[in-house]
Design an enzyme around this catalytic site. Sequence first.
Site, PDB file in Angstrom:
ATOM      1  N   SER A  79      41.594  47.775  35.801  1.00 47.49           N
ATOM      2  CA  SER A  79      40.573  47.586  34.754  1.00 47.49           C
ATOM      3  C   SER A  79      39.386  48.519  34.981  1.00 47.49           C
ATOM      4  O   SER A  79      38.585  48.736  34.083  1.00 47.49           O
ATOM      5  CB  SER A  79      40.097  46.140  34.756  1.00 47.49           C
ATOM      6  OG  SER A  79      39.341  45.887  35.933  1.00 47.49           O
ATOM      7  N   SER A 109      43.170  42.267  35.316  1.00 49.20           N
ATOM      8  CA  SER A 109      41.764  42.085  35.734  1.00 49.20           C
ATOM      9  C   SER A 109      40.794  42.011  34.541  1.00 49.20           C
ATOM     10  O   SER A 109      39.702  42.588  34.582  1.00 49.20           O
ATOM     11  CB  SER A 109      41.354  43.220  36.679  1.00 49.20           C
ATOM     12  OG  SER A 109      42.207  43.313  37.787  1.00 49.20           O
ATOM     13  N   ASP A 146      40.999  39.898  43.831  1.00 44.10           N
ATOM     14  CA  ASP A 146      40.279  40.050  45.114  1.00 44.10           C
ATOM     15  C   ASP A 146      40.266  38.779  45.961  1.00 44.10           C
ATOM     16  O   ASP A 146      39.883  38.825  47.132  1.00 44.10           O
ATOM     17  CB  ASP A 146      38.830  40.511  44.869  1.00 44.10           C
ATOM     18  CG  ASP A 146      38.772  41.930  44.334  1.00 44.10           C
ATOM     19  OD1 ASP A 146      39.839  42.562  44.190  1.00 44.10           O
ATOM     20  OD2 ASP A 146      37.651  42.415  44.054  1.00 44.10           O
TER      21      ASP A 146
HETATM   22  O1  S3P Z   1      35.550  46.497  38.077  1.00 40.72           O
HETATM   23  C1  S3P Z   1      35.363  46.011  39.200  1.00 40.72           C
HETATM   24  O2  S3P Z   1      34.217  45.863  39.656  1.00 40.72           O
HETATM   25  C2  S3P Z   1      36.522  45.629  39.995  1.00 40.72           C
HETATM   26  C3  S3P Z   1      37.756  45.463  39.410  1.00 40.72           C
HETATM   27  C4  S3P Z   1      38.964  45.037  40.143  1.00 40.72           C
HETATM   28  O3  S3P Z   1      39.830  46.146  40.279  1.00 40.72           O
HETATM   29  P1  S3P Z   1      41.147  46.382  39.366  1.00 40.72           P
HETATM   30  O4  S3P Z   1      40.760  46.372  37.959  1.00 40.72           O
HETATM   31  O5  S3P Z   1      41.609  47.715  39.841  1.00 40.72           O
HETATM   32  O6  S3P Z   1      42.089  45.259  39.697  1.00 40.72           O
HETATM   33  C5  S3P Z   1      38.612  44.487  41.525  1.00 40.72           C
HETATM   34  O7  S3P Z   1      39.758  44.400  42.319  1.00 40.72           O
HETATM   35  C6  S3P Z   1      37.578  45.340  42.233  1.00 40.72           C
HETATM   36  O8  S3P Z   1      37.243  44.815  43.491  1.00 40.72           O
HETATM   37  C7  S3P Z   1      36.310  45.410  41.438  1.00 40.72           C
HETATM   38  C1  PEP Z   2      39.477  46.310  45.434  1.00 37.36           C
HETATM   39  C2  PEP Z   2      38.211  46.290  45.832  1.00 37.36           C
HETATM   40  O1  PEP Z   2      37.309  47.264  45.660  1.00 37.36           O
HETATM   41  P1  PEP Z   2      37.424  48.705  44.956  1.00 37.36           P
HETATM   42  O2  PEP Z   2      38.666  48.755  44.129  1.00 37.36           O
HETATM   43  O3  PEP Z   2      36.187  48.804  44.127  1.00 37.36           O
HETATM   44  O4  PEP Z   2      37.433  49.715  46.070  1.00 37.36           O
HETATM   45  C3  PEP Z   2      37.689  45.086  46.532  1.00 37.36           C
HETATM   46  O5  PEP Z   2      36.486  45.026  46.769  1.00 37.36           O
HETATM   47  O6  PEP Z   2      38.451  44.176  46.865  1.00 37.36           O
END
Ligand code: S3P
Ligand code: PEP
Length: 409
Positions: free
Chosen positions: A146, A173, A293
Site C-alpha cells: 500500500s 494493507s 505489522d
Molecule cells: O504506509 C505505511 O506506513 C505502512 C504500510 C505497511 O506496508 P505495506 O503496505 O507494504 O504492507 C506497513 O507494513 C508498514 O510498516 C507501514
Molecule cells: C514493514 C515495516 O516498515 P517499512 O515497510 O516502512 O520499512 C514495519 O515497520 O514493520
Amino acid sequence: MNLKLEKSTLQSPQAVIKITGSKSESNRLLLLQALYPEIKINNLSNSDDTVFMKKALSSNSNAIDVHHAGTAMRFLTAYFAIQKNRTVSITGSQRMKERPIKILVDALNQLGASITYLENDGFPPMQIKGETLKCNQVTIDAGVSSQYISALLLIGSKLENGLNLTLAGEMTSIPYIKMTLQLLNQIGIETVFENNEIRIKPLKALKETELTVESDWSSASYFYSLMAMSAIDTEVTLSSYKSTSLQGDSVLADIYKQFGVSTSFHETSITLKKIAEINSSTEIKLNLVNAPDIAQTIAVTCFGLGISCHLTGLHTLKIKETDRLVALKTELEKLGGTVIITEDSLKLDVSTSIKKDVSIETYNDHRMAMAFAPLALKTDIIIKDAEVVSKSYPTFWKDLKTLGIKHFE
Ligand SMILES: O=C(O)C1=C[C@@H](OP(=O)(O)O)[C@@H](O)[C@H](O)C1
Ligand SMILES: C=C(OP(=O)(O)O)C(=O)O
C-alpha cells in the site's frame, strides 16, 4: 549488542509508558509539511525511520540514503519526482535494495516522471530527475504494498489537475491507504475513495494547520503480548492514544480480547489489563491482510501461551525488513515450536514447553526483536543485535525494564 533477558515477572508500573509517535503518520506528515510548510506537527516519532525521512527532506544533497525505512524510500521517490530543477539518487540498506519498487516507479513514470534504476531493474537505488507531472490518471497494482499508493496520494494534490488512481487487483494493507486519505482531509485536501478509484483534488497552499501524531499502535502490540502472557490483574497504561485512531493496528484492542486482555480508553491513554485466562485448546484464526505489522507479535504470543494459531493474509511479510515468514518459522522452531508456512500464511501447533537460553536472530528487523522479547516472561532468552528496535521504537528496552523485565548485555 546482544541482550540477555532473564525470566521475569511483570510488575504493573505506576508510571505511564509514553510511546513515541506513529512512524506511519509521522512520515506522511513530514512529506506533506515539505509540500505545505504551513503544517505544524506535534508528537513526531523519534524512530530511525522518521529521523531518516526528516534528514532527507531537509538535505540539499543529491545523494539520499534512507537505510531500512520503507515508507521513506517509497514516499520520497514520489516527492523527488516532482521537485523540478533537482536530480537526486536515492538508496538504502542492502535489504532495501532487495525490496521491490517497480510498481511505484512505473506509475510515476507513466504520470510523466523521470526515474531510472542505478543497479537492478525494479529495485533501489534509483536516479530521480524532478519533473512537472503532466498526466493525472494511472492504474496501479494494489496487491503488493500500500506504500506505493500512499506515495502517489501524498503528492497528488500538487499535480496540476490532481490525481485519479485506479487500484487493480486485491488490495493489501487498506488501513494505511485510509490513513493517508484521512491525513490529507485533515489538512484540507479533498479526496474521494469509491470502489477501486481514488481521486485527489489539486491544492496549491493551505491555512496554518497544527496536527498531533497519535502514538504508535504497532509498538503497543508488544505490551498486549506481555499482558496476554501475564497473571490476571496485571496492567499497564500507555500514552498517547485515542479511541478513534487513524492506525489500522488499533485493531489490537479487539484482537487481544481473545487472549483475555482488555483495553480501557482514557482521554489520552489506554490501560491494558489481563482479565481472563485463555483456554489451552483455543486456536487463534486471523486474516492479517490489513494489519501485517502485528503478525509477528501475535504468532509469538500464541507460542508463549502454548496455543495454536493459523494466520493468513501474510503475503507482504516476505518483502519487509526480512522475509518475516521464514524468520518466524526459524526462530520459533529453535525455541521448540512447530510451524508451517506458505507464501501467505503461518500455522503454529500447540507446544508444551519453551527451550531456555535460545539466541534469537533478528535479521535487521526491529519487529523480530520486539515480538520475541515478551517470551522473557516464560524463560531466559537472548535477543541478538537488540539495537535494531530503533527503526520504530528506540526506547523499547528501557520501557521493558520499567515493567520489570531484567536484561543485560
Ligand atoms: O504506509 C505505511 O506506513 C505502512 C504500510 C505497511 O506496508 P505495506 O503496505 O507494504 O504492507 C506497513 O507494513 C508498514 O510498516 C507501514
Ligand atoms: C514493514 C515495516 O516498515 P517499512 O515497510 O516502512 O520499512 C514495519 O515497520 O514493520
